[in-house]
Write a protein that holds these residues in place. Sequence first.
Motif, PDB file in Angstrom:
ATOM      1  N   ASN A  53       0.823  -1.200   0.000  1.00  0.00           N
ATOM      2  CA  ASN A  53       0.000   0.000   0.000  1.00  0.00           C
ATOM      3  C   ASN A  53       0.857   1.249   0.000  1.00  0.00           C
ATOM      4  O   ASN A  53       1.991   1.241   0.456  1.00  0.00           O
ATOM      5  CB  ASN A  53      -0.901   0.015   1.230  1.00  0.00           C
ATOM      6  CG  ASN A  53      -1.885  -1.129   1.220  1.00  0.00           C
ATOM      7  OD1 ASN A  53      -2.330  -1.559   0.167  1.00  0.00           O
ATOM      8  ND2 ASN A  53      -2.219  -1.625   2.396  1.00  0.00           N
ATOM      9  N   PHE A  54       0.280   2.320  -0.511  1.00  0.00           N
ATOM     10  CA  PHE A  54       0.937   3.617  -0.478  1.00  0.00           C
ATOM     11  C   PHE A  54       0.367   4.401   0.699  1.00  0.00           C
ATOM     12  O   PHE A  54      -0.847   4.479   0.869  1.00  0.00           O
ATOM     13  CB  PHE A  54       0.681   4.398  -1.765  1.00  0.00           C
ATOM     14  CG  PHE A  54       1.233   3.725  -2.979  1.00  0.00           C
ATOM     15  CD1 PHE A  54       2.579   3.815  -3.278  1.00  0.00           C
ATOM     16  CD2 PHE A  54       0.402   3.003  -3.817  1.00  0.00           C
ATOM     17  CE1 PHE A  54       3.095   3.198  -4.399  1.00  0.00           C
ATOM     18  CE2 PHE A  54       0.908   2.383  -4.943  1.00  0.00           C
ATOM     19  CZ  PHE A  54       2.255   2.479  -5.241  1.00  0.00           C
ATOM     20  N   ILE A  55       1.229   4.986   1.490  1.00  0.00           N
ATOM     21  CA  ILE A  55       0.799   5.796   2.623  1.00  0.00           C
ATOM     22  C   ILE A  55       1.494   7.147   2.518  1.00  0.00           C
ATOM     23  O   ILE A  55       2.708   7.218   2.339  1.00  0.00           O
ATOM     24  CB  ILE A  55       1.154   5.119   3.966  1.00  0.00           C
ATOM     25  CG1 ILE A  55       0.450   3.772   4.069  1.00  0.00           C
ATOM     26  CG2 ILE A  55       0.790   6.026   5.137  1.00  0.00           C
ATOM     27  CD1 ILE A  55       0.893   2.953   5.278  1.00  0.00           C
ATOM     28  N   PHE A  56       0.707   8.203   2.587  1.00  0.00           N
ATOM     29  CA  PHE A  56       1.279   9.541   2.623  1.00  0.00           C
ATOM     30  C   PHE A  56       0.434  10.381   3.565  1.00  0.00           C
ATOM     31  O   PHE A  56      -0.707  10.054   3.865  1.00  0.00           O
ATOM     32  CB  PHE A  56       1.379  10.172   1.224  1.00  0.00           C
ATOM     33  CG  PHE A  56       0.064  10.451   0.564  1.00  0.00           C
ATOM     34  CD1 PHE A  56      -0.516  11.702   0.662  1.00  0.00           C
ATOM     35  CD2 PHE A  56      -0.591   9.465  -0.164  1.00  0.00           C
ATOM     36  CE1 PHE A  56      -1.722  11.966   0.049  1.00  0.00           C
ATOM     37  CE2 PHE A  56      -1.790   9.722  -0.782  1.00  0.00           C
ATOM     38  CZ  PHE A  56      -2.363  10.973  -0.675  1.00  0.00           C
ATOM     39  N   SER A  57       1.010  11.453   4.051  1.00  0.00           N
ATOM     40  CA  SER A  57       0.279  12.327   4.961  1.00  0.00           C
ATOM     41  C   SER A  57       0.318  13.749   4.431  1.00  0.00           C
ATOM     42  O   SER A  57       1.202  14.124   3.661  1.00  0.00           O
ATOM     43  CB  SER A  57       0.863  12.253   6.371  1.00  0.00           C
ATOM     44  OG  SER A  57       2.201  12.693   6.362  1.00  0.00           O
ATOM     45  N   ILE A  58      -0.682  14.499   4.853  1.00  0.00           N
ATOM     46  CA  ILE A  58      -0.799  15.897   4.458  1.00  0.00           C
ATOM     47  C   ILE A  58      -0.724  16.731   5.729  1.00  0.00           C
ATOM     48  O   ILE A  58      -1.438  16.458   6.685  1.00  0.00           O
ATOM     49  CB  ILE A  58      -2.140  16.140   3.738  1.00  0.00           C
ATOM     50  CG1 ILE A  58      -2.215  15.276   2.474  1.00  0.00           C
ATOM     51  CG2 ILE A  58      -2.316  17.608   3.399  1.00  0.00           C
ATOM     52  CD1 ILE A  58      -3.559  15.299   1.804  1.00  0.00           C
ATOM     53  N   PRO A  59       0.129  17.745   5.766  1.00  0.00           N
ATOM     54  CA  PRO A  59       0.232  18.579   6.975  1.00  0.00           C
ATOM     55  C   PRO A  59      -1.105  19.215   7.349  1.00  0.00           C
ATOM     56  O   PRO A  59      -1.925  19.520   6.478  1.00  0.00           O
ATOM     57  CB  PRO A  59       1.253  19.649   6.583  1.00  0.00           C
ATOM     58  CG  PRO A  59       2.018  19.059   5.443  1.00  0.00           C
ATOM     59  CD  PRO A  59       1.052  18.156   4.720  1.00  0.00           C
ATOM     60  N   GLU A  60      -1.334  19.397   8.636  1.00  0.00           N
ATOM     61  CA  GLU A  60      -2.591  19.961   9.146  1.00  0.00           C
ATOM     62  C   GLU A  60      -2.871  21.370   8.627  1.00  0.00           C
ATOM     63  O   GLU A  60      -4.018  21.780   8.548  1.00  0.00           O
ATOM     64  CB  GLU A  60      -2.565  20.017  10.679  1.00  0.00           C
ATOM     65  CG  GLU A  60      -2.643  18.671  11.354  1.00  0.00           C
ATOM     66  CD  GLU A  60      -4.067  18.138  11.430  1.00  0.00           C
ATOM     67  OE1 GLU A  60      -5.016  18.922  11.269  1.00  0.00           O
ATOM     68  OE2 GLU A  60      -4.216  16.939  11.633  1.00  0.00           O
ATOM     69  N   ASP A  61      -1.822  22.134   8.284  1.00  0.00           N
ATOM     70  CA  ASP A  61      -2.041  23.520   7.894  1.00  0.00           C
ATOM     71  C   ASP A  61      -2.280  23.715   6.389  1.00  0.00           C
ATOM     72  O   ASP A  61      -2.359  24.833   5.908  1.00  0.00           O
ATOM     73  CB  ASP A  61      -0.881  24.409   8.360  1.00  0.00           C
ATOM     74  CG  ASP A  61       0.454  24.030   7.741  1.00  0.00           C
ATOM     75  OD1 ASP A  61       0.553  22.957   7.120  1.00  0.00           O
ATOM     76  OD2 ASP A  61       1.398  24.814   7.886  1.00  0.00           O
ATOM     77  N   VAL A  68      -7.271  18.854  -1.725  1.00  0.00           N
ATOM     78  CA  VAL A  68      -7.447  18.661  -0.285  1.00  0.00           C
ATOM     79  C   VAL A  68      -8.851  19.075   0.135  1.00  0.00           C
ATOM     80  O   VAL A  68      -9.336  20.145  -0.229  1.00  0.00           O
ATOM     81  CB  VAL A  68      -6.405  19.488   0.498  1.00  0.00           C
ATOM     82  CG1 VAL A  68      -6.654  19.417   1.991  1.00  0.00           C
ATOM     83  CG2 VAL A  68      -5.002  19.024   0.162  1.00  0.00           C
ATOM     84  N   ALA A  69      -9.504  18.194   0.895  1.00  0.00           N
ATOM     85  CA  ALA A  69     -10.774  18.538   1.539  1.00  0.00           C
ATOM     86  C   ALA A  69     -10.414  19.115   2.900  1.00  0.00           C
ATOM     87  O   ALA A  69      -9.792  18.449   3.722  1.00  0.00           O
ATOM     88  CB  ALA A  69     -11.657  17.308   1.686  1.00  0.00           C
TER      89      ALA A  69
END
Length: 158
Positions: A6-14, A43-44
């Motif tokens: 699987n691909f996992i990435f994160s988006i910063p909170e700001d 981004v939602a």
Amino acid sequence: MPQPGNFIFSIPEDILGGTSFVLDFEIMSAGRPIWSDHISLTVAGALLSADSYNVQDGNNNVPEPGETFELILEVANLGSTTVNDIEGFLTCSNENIEITDANGTFGDIASGSTTGNTGDTFNVTAGTTIIPGSLISFEVQLTNNTGFDNSITFNVQI
């Protein structure tokens, strides 16, 4: 060598709602050509904007030179999600403006709604040398404890 899975990435909170970005990726298989492709994502999230302002000065509720007033900023959430526990810090680079209370609380702002800092207003004093009718630019930094961080500007006519 890349591993399958699987691909996992994160988006910063700001990251603000409506921000678009592109994921570039390559698909590899032993003995086969490498495939390259792109996925565009949006981004939602919350996207806050100055909607309007109100002034309370104990007189005519119009900010005038030499007057101290409470400033209530109405903030609209143009994004797709609710943002919680928003606080604001007001600044102004005009030397004829003194901000005596720069902190305001907005609380939760649902998607598609507008909320003001009516319970915790900003306090501002306009200098006596301001020419009546001048538009003064203010900036408010809107943040919360989960990492939301958005700076918006708006003008107040003195």
